[in-house]
Design an enzyme around this catalytic site. Sequence first.
Site, PDB file in Angstrom:
ATOM      1  N   HIS A   1     -14.085 -20.890  22.550  1.00 34.89           N
ATOM      2  CA  HIS A   1     -14.886 -20.051  21.660  1.00 34.89           C
ATOM      3  C   HIS A   1     -16.386 -20.197  21.894  1.00 34.89           C
ATOM      4  O   HIS A   1     -16.852 -21.233  22.346  1.00 34.89           O
ATOM      5  CB  HIS A   1     -14.596 -20.428  20.199  1.00 34.89           C
ATOM      6  CG  HIS A   1     -13.153 -20.346  19.826  1.00 34.89           C
ATOM      7  ND1 HIS A   1     -12.559 -21.214  18.947  1.00 34.89           N
ATOM      8  CD2 HIS A   1     -12.170 -19.505  20.227  1.00 34.89           C
ATOM      9  CE1 HIS A   1     -11.282 -20.910  18.797  1.00 34.89           C
ATOM     10  NE2 HIS A   1     -11.024 -19.877  19.576  1.00 34.89           N
TER      11      HIS A   1
ATOM     12  N   LYS B   1     -23.642 -27.364  19.730  1.00 33.11           N
ATOM     13  CA  LYS B   1     -22.731 -28.148  18.899  1.00 33.11           C
ATOM     14  C   LYS B   1     -22.793 -29.623  19.264  1.00 33.11           C
ATOM     15  O   LYS B   1     -22.988 -29.977  20.430  1.00 33.11           O
ATOM     16  CB  LYS B   1     -21.287 -27.662  19.093  1.00 33.11           C
ATOM     17  CG  LYS B   1     -21.043 -26.236  18.659  1.00 33.11           C
ATOM     18  CD  LYS B   1     -19.621 -25.802  18.972  1.00 33.11           C
ATOM     19  CE  LYS B   1     -19.403 -24.351  18.578  1.00 33.11           C
ATOM     20  NZ  LYS B   1     -18.080 -23.874  18.970  1.00 33.11           N
TER      21      LYS B   1
ATOM     22  N   TYR C   1     -17.721 -31.021  13.689  1.00 33.69           N
ATOM     23  CA  TYR C   1     -18.802 -30.561  14.545  1.00 33.69           C
ATOM     24  C   TYR C   1     -19.978 -30.043  13.752  1.00 33.69           C
ATOM     25  O   TYR C   1     -19.827 -29.436  12.699  1.00 33.69           O
ATOM     26  CB  TYR C   1     -18.347 -29.552  15.597  1.00 33.69           C
ATOM     27  CG  TYR C   1     -17.454 -28.425  15.182  1.00 33.69           C
ATOM     28  CD1 TYR C   1     -17.917 -27.120  15.173  1.00 33.69           C
ATOM     29  CD2 TYR C   1     -16.121 -28.655  14.867  1.00 33.69           C
ATOM     30  CE1 TYR C   1     -17.082 -26.061  14.843  1.00 33.69           C
ATOM     31  CE2 TYR C   1     -15.281 -27.605  14.528  1.00 33.69           C
ATOM     32  CZ  TYR C   1     -15.772 -26.314  14.519  1.00 33.69           C
ATOM     33  OH  TYR C   1     -14.939 -25.277  14.178  1.00 33.69           O
TER      34      TYR C   1
ATOM     35  N   ASP D   1      -6.095 -16.647  19.650  1.00 27.71           N
ATOM     36  CA  ASP D   1      -6.366 -17.356  20.904  1.00 27.71           C
ATOM     37  C   ASP D   1      -5.376 -17.031  22.027  1.00 27.71           C
ATOM     38  O   ASP D   1      -5.555 -17.463  23.158  1.00 27.71           O
ATOM     39  CB  ASP D   1      -6.408 -18.871  20.669  1.00 27.71           C
ATOM     40  CG  ASP D   1      -7.726 -19.327  20.054  1.00 27.71           C
ATOM     41  OD1 ASP D   1      -8.692 -18.545  20.065  1.00 27.71           O
ATOM     42  OD2 ASP D   1      -7.787 -20.473  19.571  1.00 27.71           O
TER      43      ASP D   1
END
Length: 195
Positions: free
Chosen positions: A70, A80, A140, A178
Amino acid sequence: MQVYCLLLRMNVFKTDIEGVVIIEPKVFGDERGYFFESFSQREFEKLGIDTVFVQDNESKSCYGVVRGLHFQMPPYAQAKLVRCVRGRVLDVAVDIRKGSPTYGKHVACELSEDNHRMFYIPRGFAHGFSVLSETAIFQYKCDNYYAPQSEGALQWDDKDMNINWLIPKQDVILSEKDKHHPLFKDFESPFVFEK
């Protein structure tokens, strides 16, 4: 990987892709347990990572789950800082910056509750992880807010990227979304490498 900075509170390891680093905090433990600093803006700035994080996320997943690959498109792109606080995951960052010398290449890093490692992924990368333990809790930090209209993704098992997720294909668990992302060869990246 090579250690390129040794600080009082953390070690940092370079990866094969410039800007993507593995951070290993100094863990102080005794018979009571352990303590470590999982984030310090001041310490990260000493490393040249001046990212200001604005959102924290957490997910729980079972063995075999693959989440990814992603990213958010500009102007909502995200850097991130990720870590696994329970269990074990294989974390993956794919360079999707057009013109980058490592365009289409990836770095993979095992993150676990035992090694306490963190993975810093700048903007311009697709990101995903696979769960190697019975369950995993994954956290995250992001430097931009989630924007659903800006979502992008690549096919997790694209042969051109050749990512070894360390899970037999028959054991992989994916979200419906996904299962249907574009292949890298059909992808027109919105990111441009800046020297």
